[in-house]
Design a protein around this motif. Sequence first.
Motif, PDB file in Angstrom:
ATOM      1  N   GLY A  22      55.921 -16.605   1.266  1.00  0.00           N
ATOM      2  CA  GLY A  22      54.899 -16.468   0.221  1.00  0.00           C
ATOM      3  C   GLY A  22      53.701 -15.715   0.767  1.00  0.00           C
ATOM      4  N   ASP A  23      52.534 -16.327   0.690  1.00  0.00           N
ATOM      5  CA  ASP A  23      51.310 -15.709   1.202  1.00  0.00           C
ATOM      6  C   ASP A  23      50.842 -16.354   2.506  1.00  0.00           C
ATOM      7  N   ARG A  24      51.783 -16.934   3.232  1.00  0.00           N
ATOM      8  CA  ARG A  24      51.443 -17.559   4.513  1.00  0.00           C
ATOM      9  C   ARG A  24      52.349 -17.003   5.600  1.00  0.00           C
ATOM     10  N   TRP A  25      51.796 -16.910   6.807  1.00  0.00           N
ATOM     11  CA  TRP A  25      52.523 -16.377   7.957  1.00  0.00           C
ATOM     12  C   TRP A  25      52.617 -17.453   9.027  1.00  0.00           C
ATOM     13  N   PHE A  26      53.745 -17.436   9.730  1.00  0.00           N
ATOM     14  CA  PHE A  26      54.029 -18.390  10.798  1.00  0.00           C
ATOM     15  C   PHE A  26      54.407 -17.611  12.053  1.00  0.00           C
ATOM     16  N   PHE A  27      54.173 -18.218  13.216  1.00  0.00           N
ATOM     17  CA  PHE A  27      54.350 -17.499  14.480  1.00  0.00           C
ATOM     18  C   PHE A  27      55.072 -18.364  15.507  1.00  0.00           C
ATOM     19  N   TRP A  28      55.859 -17.692  16.330  1.00  0.00           N
ATOM     20  CA  TRP A  28      56.567 -18.307  17.442  1.00  0.00           C
ATOM     21  C   TRP A  28      56.389 -17.400  18.649  1.00  0.00           C
ATOM     22  N   MET A  52      59.177 -28.034  12.873  1.00  0.00           N
ATOM     23  CA  MET A  52      58.433 -26.952  12.231  1.00  0.00           C
ATOM     24  C   MET A  52      57.172 -27.555  11.630  1.00  0.00           C
ATOM     25  N   ARG A  53      56.105 -26.865  11.807  1.00  0.00           N
ATOM     26  CA  ARG A  53      54.815 -27.364  11.316  1.00  0.00           C
ATOM     27  C   ARG A  53      54.300 -26.455  10.194  1.00  0.00           C
ATOM     28  N   PRO A  54      54.539 -26.841   8.929  1.00  0.00           N
ATOM     29  CA  PRO A  54      54.089 -26.010   7.808  1.00  0.00           C
ATOM     30  C   PRO A  54      52.573 -25.803   7.792  1.00  0.00           C
ATOM     31  N   GLU A  55      51.841 -26.770   8.345  1.00  0.00           N
ATOM     32  CA  GLU A  55      50.369 -26.663   8.340  1.00  0.00           C
ATOM     33  C   GLU A  55      49.872 -25.540   9.247  1.00  0.00           C
ATOM     34  N   TRP A  56      50.739 -24.999  10.091  1.00  0.00           N
ATOM     35  CA  TRP A  56      50.344 -23.895  10.958  1.00  0.00           C
ATOM     36  C   TRP A  56      50.444 -22.540  10.260  1.00  0.00           C
ATOM     37  N   GLY A  57      50.897 -22.554   9.026  1.00  0.00           N
ATOM     38  CA  GLY A  57      50.916 -21.301   8.262  1.00  0.00           C
ATOM     39  C   GLY A  57      49.496 -20.829   8.009  1.00  0.00           C
ATOM     40  N   ILE A  58      49.299 -19.536   8.036  1.00  0.00           N
ATOM     41  CA  ILE A  58      47.964 -18.965   7.898  1.00  0.00           C
ATOM     42  C   ILE A  58      47.999 -17.854   6.862  1.00  0.00           C
ATOM     43  N   GLU A  59      46.919 -17.708   6.140  1.00  0.00           N
ATOM     44  CA  GLU A  59      46.843 -16.676   5.106  1.00  0.00           C
ATOM     45  C   GLU A  59      46.184 -15.420   5.650  1.00  0.00           C
ATOM     46  N   ALA A  60      46.369 -14.325   4.935  1.00  0.00           N
ATOM     47  CA  ALA A  60      45.884 -13.016   5.398  1.00  0.00           C
ATOM     48  C   ALA A  60      44.379 -13.003   5.655  1.00  0.00           C
ATOM     49  N   HIS A  61      43.603 -13.696   4.822  1.00  0.00           N
ATOM     50  CA  HIS A  61      42.141 -13.661   5.006  1.00  0.00           C
ATOM     51  C   HIS A  61      41.705 -14.333   6.304  1.00  0.00           C
ATOM     52  N   ASP A  62      42.599 -15.126   6.929  1.00  0.00           N
ATOM     53  CA  ASP A  62      42.280 -15.743   8.218  1.00  0.00           C
ATOM     54  C   ASP A  62      42.746 -14.907   9.407  1.00  0.00           C
ATOM     55  N   ILE A  63      43.465 -13.828   9.136  1.00  0.00           N
ATOM     56  CA  ILE A  63      43.983 -12.962  10.199  1.00  0.00           C
ATOM     57  C   ILE A  63      43.250 -11.626  10.241  1.00  0.00           C
ATOM     58  N   LEU A  64      43.021 -11.072   9.052  1.00  0.00           N
ATOM     59  CA  LEU A  64      42.442  -9.726   8.963  1.00  0.00           C
ATOM     60  C   LEU A  64      40.930  -9.766   8.852  1.00  0.00           C
ATOM     61  N   ARG A  65      40.312  -8.703   9.316  1.00  0.00           N
ATOM     62  CA  ARG A  65      38.876  -8.530   9.124  1.00  0.00           C
ATOM     63  C   ARG A  65      38.640  -8.178   7.652  1.00  0.00           C
ATOM     64  N   PRO A  66      37.453  -8.495   7.097  1.00  0.00           N
ATOM     65  CA  PRO A  66      37.220  -8.260   5.662  1.00  0.00           C
ATOM     66  C   PRO A  66      37.568  -6.839   5.180  1.00  0.00           C
ATOM     67  N   PRO A  67      37.168  -5.762   5.888  1.00  0.00           N
ATOM     68  CA  PRO A  67      37.557  -4.431   5.397  1.00  0.00           C
ATOM     69  C   PRO A  67      39.072  -4.197   5.423  1.00  0.00           C
ATOM     70  N   GLU A  68      39.751  -4.787   6.416  1.00  0.00           N
ATOM     71  CA  GLU A  68      41.206  -4.655   6.500  1.00  0.00           C
ATOM     72  C   GLU A  68      41.881  -5.389   5.338  1.00  0.00           C
ATOM     73  N   LEU A  69      41.388  -6.584   5.047  1.00  0.00           N
ATOM     74  CA  LEU A  69      41.946  -7.355   3.944  1.00  0.00           C
ATOM     75  C   LEU A  69      41.760  -6.613   2.629  1.00  0.00           C
ATOM     76  N   GLU A  70      40.556  -6.077   2.436  1.00  0.00           N
ATOM     77  CA  GLU A  70      40.273  -5.320   1.210  1.00  0.00           C
ATOM     78  C   GLU A  70      41.206  -4.115   1.085  1.00  0.00           C
ATOM     79  N   ALA A  71      41.408  -3.395   2.186  1.00  0.00           N
ATOM     80  CA  ALA A  71      42.272  -2.208   2.154  1.00  0.00           C
ATOM     81  C   ALA A  71      43.727  -2.584   1.870  1.00  0.00           C
ATOM     82  N   THR A  72      44.212  -3.659   2.485  1.00  0.00           N
ATOM     83  CA  THR A  72      45.607  -4.053   2.252  1.00  0.00           C
ATOM     84  C   THR A  72      45.807  -4.530   0.817  1.00  0.00           C
TER      85      THR A  72
END
Length: 196
Positions: free
Chosen positions: A120-126, A1-21
């Motif tokens: 937490g505030d990070r997402w992981f993918f498989w 498992m690679r914890p460094e591959w976790g990503i936060e919402a601001h790296d996934i969503l577009r700025p208006p989407e992040l603001e809305a969520t």
Amino acid sequence: MRPEWGIEAHDILRPPELEATLRLRNDTGFDPLSQPLFWEYLVARQLGGDITAHKALHDVEVTIWDRVCRAEVKYSTAFWMTYRPIRGKDWSRPSFKWALPRGNSGKSGVDAIVLVGREGDRWFFWAVPASEVSASCPSITACAPNARSATGWSKWDRWQVPWDALLPTFAAICHNRYDQKHRQRNAATTRRTRKG
């Protein structure tokens, strides 16, 4: 498992989407980022595909190399999983659990299962080839990245991918699934030719 591959919402969503969520979460307590359907849309967008109708046999369809490829998307938030002590050691820890990864019907038309895990505030993918998951599999469980030992590996770790590698990984899985039939047929033909 690679914890460094976790990503936060601001790296996934577009700025208006992040603001809305964030506004929804702060004003109402409702968090779209913890909703499985929300992730179906985000995975569909990342793969360049479309979400399917409710109750369809898969969640996402995308055409890659002139072939329709299908994904099932599963979401889990890390939770504390209690295990019985083994030789006096408590192995309880935060874990992900994805129920019915292949669905009740086995979903034989699915090429890959995309697992989304939130810690937490990070997402992981498989991106797991459907052939790696039994049609009767009741669930997939994996220890959350920050609770993992440095040396322990799970059977699912080899399918973990960074968010930006999801599309090429999914495309490779679909391509290999399609070509497997042809490789098997060619191998059978070669065996018959050698015998004859």
